[in-house]
Write a protein that holds these residues in place. Structure first.
Motif, short mmCIF file in Angstrom:
data_model
loop_
_atom_site.label_atom_id
_atom_site.label_comp_id
_atom_site.label_asym_id
_atom_site.label_seq_id
_atom_site.Cartn_x
_atom_site.Cartn_y
_atom_site.Cartn_z
N GLY A 155 0.71 -1.24 0.00
CA GLY A 155 0.02 0.13 0.05
C GLY A 155 0.77 1.50 -0.02
O GLY A 155 0.59 2.31 0.61
N LYS A 156 1.86 1.31 -1.01
CA LYS A 156 2.63 2.59 -0.80
C LYS A 156 2.16 3.89 -1.44
O LYS A 156 2.20 4.77 -0.62
CB LYS A 156 4.04 2.31 -1.41
N THR A 157 1.34 3.51 -2.67
CA THR A 157 0.70 4.91 -3.13
C THR A 157 -0.44 5.01 -2.43
O THR A 157 -0.71 6.25 -2.10
CB THR A 157 0.07 4.31 -4.38
N THR A 158 -1.28 4.12 -1.60
CA THR A 158 -2.34 4.33 -0.86
C THR A 158 -1.54 5.16 0.49
O THR A 158 -2.46 6.36 0.85
CB THR A 158 -2.87 3.02 -0.27
N THR A 159 -0.45 4.86 1.04
CA THR A 159 0.10 5.63 1.97
C THR A 159 0.43 7.10 1.61
O THR A 159 0.57 7.98 2.37
CB THR A 159 1.15 4.81 2.67
N THR A 160 1.22 7.06 0.34
CA THR A 160 1.43 8.48 -0.10
C THR A 160 0.20 9.25 -0.31
O THR A 160 0.22 10.62 0.32
CB THR A 160 2.02 8.34 -1.78
N VAL A 161 -0.82 8.95 -0.73
CA VAL A 161 -2.01 9.53 -0.75
C VAL A 161 -2.55 10.06 0.55
O VAL A 161 -3.12 11.11 0.63
CB VAL A 161 -3.02 9.02 -1.79
N GLY A 162 -2.59 8.87 1.51
CA GLY A 162 -3.18 9.30 2.56
C GLY A 162 -2.56 10.37 3.50
O GLY A 162 -2.96 11.17 4.19
N LEU A 163 -0.92 10.13 3.33
CA LEU A 163 -0.20 11.28 4.23
C LEU A 163 -0.46 12.70 3.63
O LEU A 163 -0.60 13.43 4.31
CB LEU A 163 1.40 10.74 3.91
N GLY A 164 -0.58 12.82 2.29
CA GLY A 164 -0.79 13.87 1.75
C GLY A 164 -2.20 14.60 2.30
O GLY A 164 -2.18 15.83 2.76
N ASP A 165 -3.18 13.88 2.10
CA ASP A 165 -4.43 14.35 3.06
C ASP A 165 -4.19 14.49 4.40
O ASP A 165 -5.00 15.63 4.88
CB ASP A 165 -5.49 13.16 2.73
N GLY A 166 -3.48 13.70 5.14
CA GLY A 166 -3.26 13.87 6.51
C GLY A 166 -2.61 15.23 6.76
O GLY A 166 -2.81 15.82 7.75
N LEU A 167 -1.59 15.53 5.89
CA LEU A 167 -0.84 16.87 6.18
C LEU A 167 -1.80 17.93 6.01
O LEU A 167 -1.81 19.03 6.72
CB LEU A 167 0.24 16.75 5.27
#
Length: 559
Positions: A73-85
């Protein structure tokens, strides 16, 4: 228990904002956006040029352990982290690669994240999107056609037809085209010769587009492509047959970054898509550098595990573009770590602390490797419902022994709310000024020594095996002035070694080099190891068998 929606169902229900509104929030005027429908647009070169004097934001790399069928889930985490920030009040942009049709219809599936951490429009992104890959394919094959045409009409450059290195490409997995004979059928069709196809994402034109600073730089790099050699072994460049100008024309729109949005209406740049196992595996420099001027934080990813993606991100992209990452996030799952510890896929749902601790060696190797570049790292545990508290705690305890921290993330199920803790810790890490980034090796190291450095320091191999012909070729390129170039290893993504079945953290293995290729336009040396192929094949049961249009005209089975 509530029904779990598929990724495509979640994406289809997204409440998207008009793309001009997403652009306006970044300060991009409507006249500097070229819309492709209502939900995606390209950013103009004029706007990008006007941003160059601005201060850069913080650059965050998201990478992962070696991939397994269990998924990380690398891309999922990339997207999630962007949303989280963005959720915690930071202005953040996500930068990811475009999807290739080959793996989309083959085995990998989509490339836009998953669950409630996705970039939309998902269907468009996984299919033709804004046509960038088609433009790259066309520009590459234009050069191939001009090369054969040049030979047909007298061969003014005295090209040795036995030493032509430029093949053709297509954006599909097709093993039947790996090695072919062209120009059959008589004198009117040219001179028969052996050739073949690679997949578009392995094209040097793709790498050039992703490493170019602007259109002028792109055209110069296209002209530097070596297409073959004369009988005296001197190189023939694309500019020698006057191909560079027309190729640049085909790519004039493709070089402009694509703006889309996440499910939570945060901006995402999706641009370029070289594979990480057979190319350098990063989105475009122009998208990343533009995003850094427009946001406080840019979250980007590198393909596959950190041994491939992160190493190439640091040693090729950051070196060439002058980028200095502030922090790295290493994605892992309990399931994937257990698989690295020897657990079969069918048994991954059962708690197994012994296998987990054994599999943590893979995670630990990646943590230590990233630290070798001077970049502070934090581990993101991408949560699955089968994870137990004891397993999660075991990972946290192990990572703590490495002088790092692991954070449990639930962004797949909860969106940005499930990744707030990671977002806050990443922000603190990036703002702490702890990064002392430097590439793994200097420019002036010999090419073979660079290969050995990667193999020994990153893969923990004991030796590099290369025939005399390979070593002589590397020395020849050094004599021609290419010795300063970085190395792009073409290696299996599934292992630190060149054996895809050797999981965990192997040591003492050998790295056999099968072939080396000079990508003079892109600016690196491709080193092909083991059984790696630059044209993948389709599996016995390809994903395409489950992809169709339903009665309402919606796409099903894409992801």
């Amino acid at each position: 228990m509530a029904e779990v929606k598929s990724d495509i169902e979640i994406a289809r229900a997204a409440k998207k904002k008009p793309i001009l509104e997403i652009g306006a929030a970044l300060g991009i005027p409507p006249e500097d956006l070229l819309p492709y429908g209502h939900d995606k647009a390209k950013i103009s070169a004029d706007f990008i040029a006007r941003q160059r004097g601005k201060k850069n934001g913080h650059l965050i790399l998201v990478t992962a352990i070696n991939p397994t069928p269990a998924g990380e889930g690398k891309t999922t985490t990339t997207v999630g982290l962007g949303d989280g920030l963005n959720r915690i009040g930071k202005k953040a942009i996500i930068c990811i690669r475009e999807a290739s049709l080959g793996p989309c219809f083959g085995v990998k599936g989509g490339a836009a994240g998953g669950g409630y951490a996705q970039v939309v429009p998902m269907e468009d992104m996984n299919l033709h999107f804004t046509g960038d890959f088609h433009a790259i394919t066309s520009a590459h094959n234009l050069l191939a056609a001009l090369l054969d045409n040049h030979i047909y009409w007298g061969n003014e450059q005295n090209i040795d037809v036995r030493r032509i290195s430029w093949r053709r490409v297509m954006d599909m997995n097709d093993r039947a085209l790996r090695n072919i004979v062209g120009s059959l059928g008589g004198i009117a069709n040219g001179y028969p010769r052996e050739t073949g196809f690679d997949i578009t994402v392995a094209s040097e034109v793709m790498a050039i587009l992703c490493l170019s600073a602007d259109l002028r730089d792109l055209e110069q790099r296209l002209g530097n492509i070596i297409i073959g050699y004369r009988r005296d072994k001197s190189p023939v460049f694309a500019r020698d047959i006057k191909a560079d100008g027309a190729m640049a024309v085909l790519l004039k729109d493709a070089i402009q970054p694509n703006l889309v949005q996440t499910l939570e209406n945060n901006p995402a740049f999706v641009h370029g898509g070289p594979f990480a196992n057979i190319a350098h595996g990063c989105n475009s420099v122009i998208a990343t550098t533009t995003a850094l001027k427009l946001a406080d934080y840019v979250v980007t990813e590198a393909g596959f595990g950190a041994d491939l993606g992160a190493e190439k991100f640091f040693d090729i992209k950051c070196r060439k573009a002058g980028l200095k990452p502030d922090a790295a996030v290493l994605v892992a799952t309990v399931r994937a770590i257990k698989m690295n510890g020897g657990v079969k896929k069918d048994d991954l749902g059962k708690e197994n602390l012994e296998a987990l601790r054994k599999g943590c060696a893979n995670l630990g190797r990646h943590v230590q490797n990233v630290k070798k570049f001077g970049v502070p790292v934090i581990v993101a545990i991408n949560h699955f419902t089968s994870d137990t508290e004891a397993e999660v705690q075991a990972i946290k305890d192990y990572v703590a022994t490495l002088g790092a921290e692991a954070v449990l993330c639930r962004h797949w199920a909860e969106g940005s709310a499930g990744i707030e803790e990671l977002a806050m810790k990443v922000a603190a890490l990036a703002e702490g000024g702890h990064s002392q980034f430097s590439p793994l090796y200097p420019d002036d190291m010999s090419l073979f020594h660079k290969i050995e450095t990667i193999a020994k320091d990153i893969y923990h191999a004991s030796e590099v095996i290369a025939d005399k012909s390979v070593r002589d070729q590397l020395r020849s390129w050094e004599d021609q002035g290419y010795g300063h170039l970085p190395i792009c290893m073409a290696k299996t993504q599934y292992s630190f070694s060149t054996d895809p079945n050797l999981r965990g953290a192997p040591t003492g293995h050998a790295v056999p080099i099968r072939e080396v290729r000079l990508a003079a336009g892109a600016g690196f040396i491709v080193v092909i190891t083991g059984e790696i192929m630059t044209m993948p094949g389709l599996p016995k049961v390809p994903s395409s068998e489950k992809i169709f249009l339903n009665d309402q005209g919606y796409i099903e089975g894409l992801f």
